[in-house]
Design a protein around this motif. Structure first.
Motif, PDB file in Angstrom:
ATOM      1  N   TYR A 196       0.860  -1.259  -0.082  1.00  0.00           N
ATOM      2  CA  TYR A 196      -0.010  -0.108   0.024  1.00  0.00           C
ATOM      3  C   TYR A 196       0.954   1.082  -0.054  1.00  0.00           C
ATOM      4  CZ  TYR A 196      -4.056   3.005   0.746  1.00  0.00           C
ATOM      5  OH  TYR A 196      -4.884   3.978   0.500  1.00  0.00           O
ATOM      6  N   SER A 197       1.863   1.280   0.749  1.00  0.00           N
ATOM      7  CA  SER A 197       2.756   2.440   0.885  1.00  0.00           C
ATOM      8  C   SER A 197       3.366   2.889  -0.396  1.00  0.00           C
ATOM      9  CB  SER A 197       3.861   2.279   1.721  1.00  0.00           C
ATOM     10  OG  SER A 197       4.580   1.299   1.876  1.00  0.00           O
ATOM     11  N   THR A 198       3.896   1.729  -1.291  1.00  0.00           N
ATOM     12  CA  THR A 198       4.222   1.878  -2.682  1.00  0.00           C
ATOM     13  C   THR A 198       3.402   2.298  -3.495  1.00  0.00           C
ATOM     14  OG1 THR A 198       5.857   0.053  -2.147  1.00  0.00           O
ATOM     15  CG2 THR A 198       5.541   0.714  -4.445  1.00  0.00           C
ATOM     16  N   LEU A 200       0.795   4.248  -2.836  1.00  0.00           N
ATOM     17  CA  LEU A 200       0.496   5.863  -2.562  1.00  0.00           C
ATOM     18  C   LEU A 200       1.493   6.671  -3.186  1.00  0.00           C
ATOM     19  CD1 LEU A 200      -0.690   5.736   1.023  1.00  0.00           C
ATOM     20  CD2 LEU A 200      -1.979   5.768  -0.840  1.00  0.00           C
ATOM     21  N   GLU A 201       2.567   6.330  -3.625  1.00  0.00           N
ATOM     22  CA  GLU A 201       3.503   6.903  -4.175  1.00  0.00           C
ATOM     23  C   GLU A 201       3.347   7.139  -5.690  1.00  0.00           C
ATOM     24  OE1 GLU A 201       7.232   4.818  -3.618  1.00  0.00           O
ATOM     25  OE2 GLU A 201       7.352   5.014  -1.345  1.00  0.00           O
ATOM     26  N   THR A 213      -8.690   2.506   0.125  1.00  0.00           N
ATOM     27  CA  THR A 213      -8.394   2.126   1.645  1.00  0.00           C
ATOM     28  C   THR A 213      -9.114   0.990   1.808  1.00  0.00           C
ATOM     29  OG1 THR A 213     -10.342   3.341   2.126  1.00  0.00           O
ATOM     30  CG2 THR A 213      -8.143   4.508   2.133  1.00  0.00           C
TER      31      THR A 213
END
Length: 230
Positions: A196-198, A200-201, A213
């Protein structure tokens, strides 16, 4: 009933006529309404394709949550996952040909799954997808796959309402739309929750407008659906 072992061995499954007929016209209308020229995307798109921004459409969002679809995605990913992206793509006349390629998992094999939802009938004449079955998990002893070698590729043929679900490492490609007949598809991507963090980038570069989400758990979806595969 779909067989888990066959799904993992082949790296894909083709759900025949998985979309309710009354949804198809609504989805086609959403596709056509969302078409944007290449220069209106954050990253310019291929000029031989028509691209559609439709990820906030409620029927598109409902489609992405069909239980049989999520069951197959969950089986392939094997852990909690999320809907990362959905957009429309259509090869223009004399366009759409791609070399065989992999979309590639990000951190571990199986952490990314794609689906192509066909809104029109598809076959060799209008640029149907080619796949290489069982190419997603090559044995360590196998030589690297020659992406110019089409001898193992199979071109799909089917009807509007079919859904192809496949591991991102499966070798595949679009084909030339020589007839100019419409071949609208929705390309959907799911990621493992760990990505998920990747994700968002790059949401801005991919022009993602929907909420991403929500989380899905494979245990919440019963595996098994009447289906056909090549």
């Amino acid at each position: 009933m779909a067989d888990r072992e066959q799904l993992h061995q082949n790296g894909y499954i083709l759900l025949r006529r998985a979309i309710l007929p009354e949804w198809l016209e609504t989805l086609r209308a959403a596709f056509d309404a969302g078409v944007k020229p290449s220069n209106q995307w954050p990253v310019p798109r291929g000029i031989d394709w028509r691209h559609s921004q439709l990820d906030t459409d409620p029927v598109v969002q409902a489609l992405c949550r069909l239980p049989p679809l999520l069951a197959m995605v969950g089986e392939l990913i094997g852990e909690r996952f999320f809907l990362s992206q959905v957009e429309g793509r259509e090869p223009l006349i004399n366009g759409g040909h791609q070399q065989l390629h992999r979309d590639l998992s990000a951190q571990r094999p199986g952490d990314t799954v794609n689906a192509l939802v066909y809104l029109d009938d598809y076959g060799p004449e209008n640029g149907a997808t080619r796949i290489v079955p069982s190419s997603h998990r090559p044995a360590l002893s196998e030589p690297p796959f020659d992406l110019n070698d089409e001898s193992r590729s199979v071109q799909l043929t089917g009807s509007a309402g079919d859904i192809l679900i496949f591991d991102a490492d499966l070798i595949h490609a679009g084909s030339l739309n020589s007839s100019g007949a419409r071949r609208r598809t929705l390309l959907i991507t799911w990621f493992s929750e760990a990505l998920y963090s990747t994700h968002l980038e790059t949401v801005g570069l991919r022009n993602i407008q929907m909420d991403t989400t929500e989380r899905f758990d494979p245990a919440d979806f019963a595996f098994g659906i009447v289906t056909s595969s090549i």
